[in-house]
Design a protein around this motif. Sequence first.
Motif, PDB file in Angstrom:
ATOM      1  N   HIS A 240      31.533  50.379  44.112  1.00  0.00           N
ATOM      2  CA  HIS A 240      32.852  49.604  44.296  1.00  0.00           C
ATOM      3  C   HIS A 240      33.580  49.531  43.109  1.00  0.00           C
ATOM      4  CE1 HIS A 240      30.127  46.654  42.604  1.00  0.00           C
ATOM      5  NE2 HIS A 240      31.124  45.895  42.349  1.00  0.00           N
TER       6      HIS A 240
ATOM      7  N   GLU B 180      36.902  43.623  43.793  1.00  0.00           N
ATOM      8  CA  GLU B 180      35.993  42.594  44.115  1.00  0.00           C
ATOM      9  C   GLU B 180      35.782  42.754  45.640  1.00  0.00           C
ATOM     10  OE1 GLU B 180      37.184  38.531  43.215  1.00  0.00           O
ATOM     11  OE2 GLU B 180      35.656  37.611  44.058  1.00  0.00           O
TER      12      GLU B 180
ATOM     13  N   HIS C 107      31.769  42.830  49.450  1.00  0.00           N
ATOM     14  CA  HIS C 107      32.202  41.765  48.174  1.00  0.00           C
ATOM     15  C   HIS C 107      31.407  42.144  46.824  1.00  0.00           C
ATOM     16  CE1 HIS C 107      32.678  37.145  47.035  1.00  0.00           C
ATOM     17  NE2 HIS C 107      33.456  38.305  46.354  1.00  0.00           N
ATOM     18  N   ASN C 108      32.136  42.326  45.916  1.00  0.00           N
ATOM     19  CA  ASN C 108      31.360  42.672  44.731  1.00  0.00           C
ATOM     20  C   ASN C 108      30.118  43.868  44.726  1.00  0.00           C
ATOM     21  OD1 ASN C 108      32.873  41.127  42.942  1.00  0.00           O
ATOM     22  ND2 ASN C 108      31.829  39.409  43.371  1.00  0.00           N
TER      23      ASN C 108
END
Length: 336
Positions: free
Chosen positions: A42, A45, A105-106
């Motif tokens: 990724h 965030e 997410h993260n």
Amino acid sequence: MSYPWIIFALAGAVLIWFLIEKARRRTHPVSGGLQRDILLPHSAEFELYANAFSHCSRKVRLVLAECGVPYTYHQIDLIETGRYETISARYLKINPSGLVPTLVHNGHPIYESDGVLTYVAEHASADRPSLVPADLEARARMEEWVAGGVISSDDPMASMATRPGSCIPGLTLPIFVTAIRYIPLRRILVGFLFHPDKRRPAFFTASRLFGLRTMLGQKPLQQVMHQSRDHMRAHLERLSAHLRDTGGPWIMGGQYTLADVTWSCMLLRISETGWLAHFAEDKTLAPVLAYFDALQARPSWQEAITDKRHPIVEKAEADLKVAIANDTKVARALFS
Ligand SMILES: N[C@@H](CCC(=O)N[C@@H](CS)C(=O)NCC(=O)O)C(=O)O
């Protein structure tokens, strides 16, 4: 090499390609919520993998916009917007169920849109009002409205009488049929090889070959649509009575909540597919129309819905409107 051997070698190569590709595209159910044990590549965030037209994807975009959470967006196509990208090997690494949306997410994926709504609400920007009532009893009531909007991953049309979300797939059928005319047949046929639910390529192939008039004339299709329509009408009557009794403007009164995120997307779907105009002939549903106007006036609508519209869906929506207005067979199949 002699001619039969060439054919034999080619057939063998195709079979090996098919088996490898099938293994790469295998899907399996996933459990909802944050997957702490999975870490995906990724760069931001929050990253969202979603589709412009998908009902569950819209809910997630809307909650992100309402909560002021910035994210990187990855458009993932469904066959009605171009191809079966949810069953591409690349996307299955992100969500092996082959369904959108997935919020990451993260690097940790979060599966099932309704769990994502709560998760995002908990990570809202500090300057945004909460989308969840502080009072526990009010929160439980809000959760009932949210639960009504769930589309089950196992059986999307289950329990229509108690769950308005289950009426959404049946009510979407007419726009599926109009959208698919813009997709090349060879892309639709790929679903017979790799899509886990063969009813989808079968439905889309028939829609592509026979078009709206013929498809809407099919009794089994009509039954599904009419069942969905009649149950949805009852849900809208309940919503209308609730808004009239409480005075709105939102489902939980003065506080805009996750219940409104859910209903935004349900009303949008029945509006773009022509059903809302039909339901609205019943004047007792006026509070629902006023509520829908108020939802569309929020800045989140522009960001999550209008700015993410898909050209094929826009064309399909316009085509369907024309067909309903000009073809009595189409209008009768839907509304009689
Ligand atoms: N329960 C799931 C349902 C997700 C779902 O059904 N997604 C549909 C689009 S709305 C999908 O990805 N379908 C795959 C396909 O059409 O091939 C959720 O809420 O996230």
